[in-house]
Design an enzyme around this catalytic site. Structure first.
Site, PDB file in Angstrom:
ATOM      1  N   GLU A  56      -4.406   4.725  -6.300  1.00  0.00           N
ATOM      2  CA  GLU A  56      -5.211   5.223  -5.182  1.00  0.00           C
ATOM      3  C   GLU A  56      -5.522   6.709  -5.355  1.00  0.00           C
ATOM      4  O   GLU A  56      -4.758   7.436  -5.979  1.00  0.00           O
ATOM      5  CB  GLU A  56      -4.438   5.081  -3.869  1.00  0.00           C
ATOM      6  CG  GLU A  56      -4.068   3.680  -3.497  1.00  0.00           C
ATOM      7  CD  GLU A  56      -3.282   3.633  -2.201  1.00  0.00           C
ATOM      8  OE1 GLU A  56      -3.587   2.733  -1.403  1.00  0.00           O
ATOM      9  OE2 GLU A  56      -2.387   4.478  -1.967  1.00  0.00           O
ATOM     10  N   ASP A 103       0.836  -1.193   0.000  1.00  0.00           N
ATOM     11  CA  ASP A 103       0.000   0.000   0.000  1.00  0.00           C
ATOM     12  C   ASP A 103       0.874   1.248   0.000  1.00  0.00           C
ATOM     13  O   ASP A 103       2.012   1.227   0.487  1.00  0.00           O
ATOM     14  CB  ASP A 103      -0.887  -0.032   1.246  1.00  0.00           C
ATOM     15  CG  ASP A 103      -2.044   0.940   1.175  1.00  0.00           C
ATOM     16  OD1 ASP A 103      -2.449   1.322   0.060  1.00  0.00           O
ATOM     17  OD2 ASP A 103      -2.559   1.309   2.247  1.00  0.00           O
TER      18      ASP A 103
END
Length: 124
Positions: free
Chosen positions: A71, A14
């Site tokens: 993202e 992430d």
């Protein structure tokens, strides 16, 4: 992590490019997915440096056989630019705000909403 992958779970890095997520993790961890941090995605259409970083991250992920998630997509032009340069998955407010599971069916039932999120054929 290898045991988790063996059980069918997919592992992601992430916020790639910031904080503790670095290229050294690509060597040492058994991962499936690279999530490009929104700080790079937000500037994709306005900052040539952000564009270079996103393109490079996508090329790197491809070379390593990883799925690419972008993202923080907040504008349609960014969404379409990401589609054009090869991001596999996008997440962000332009796609949807967080939904409860009982709202997902209704969201996906709207063909107009869903069609704008799909790659469009090139016109010649």
């Amino acid at each position: 992590m290898r045991d988790l992958r063996a059980r069918g779970l997919r592992i992601s890095i992430d916020d790639f490019g910031v904080g503790y997520s670095s290229m050294s993790q690509l060597l040492g961890l058994a991962i499936d997915e690279l999530k490009i941090d929104k700080s790079f995605v937000l500037g994709l259409t306005s900052d040539p440096r952000a564009q270079a970083i996103v393109r490079s991250a996508i090329e790197l992920a491809r070379a390593l056989g990883l799925t690419v998630v972008a993202e923080g997509i907040e504008h349609e032009e960014v969404l379409h630019a990401l589609m054009g340069i090869g991001a596999d998955i996008g997440q962000g407010y332009v796609i949807a705000y967080p939904l409860a599971s009982d709202q997902l069916d209704e969201y996906l039932a709207d063909p107009e909403r869903v069609s704008r999120l799909l790659p469009q054929p090139c016109s010649s």
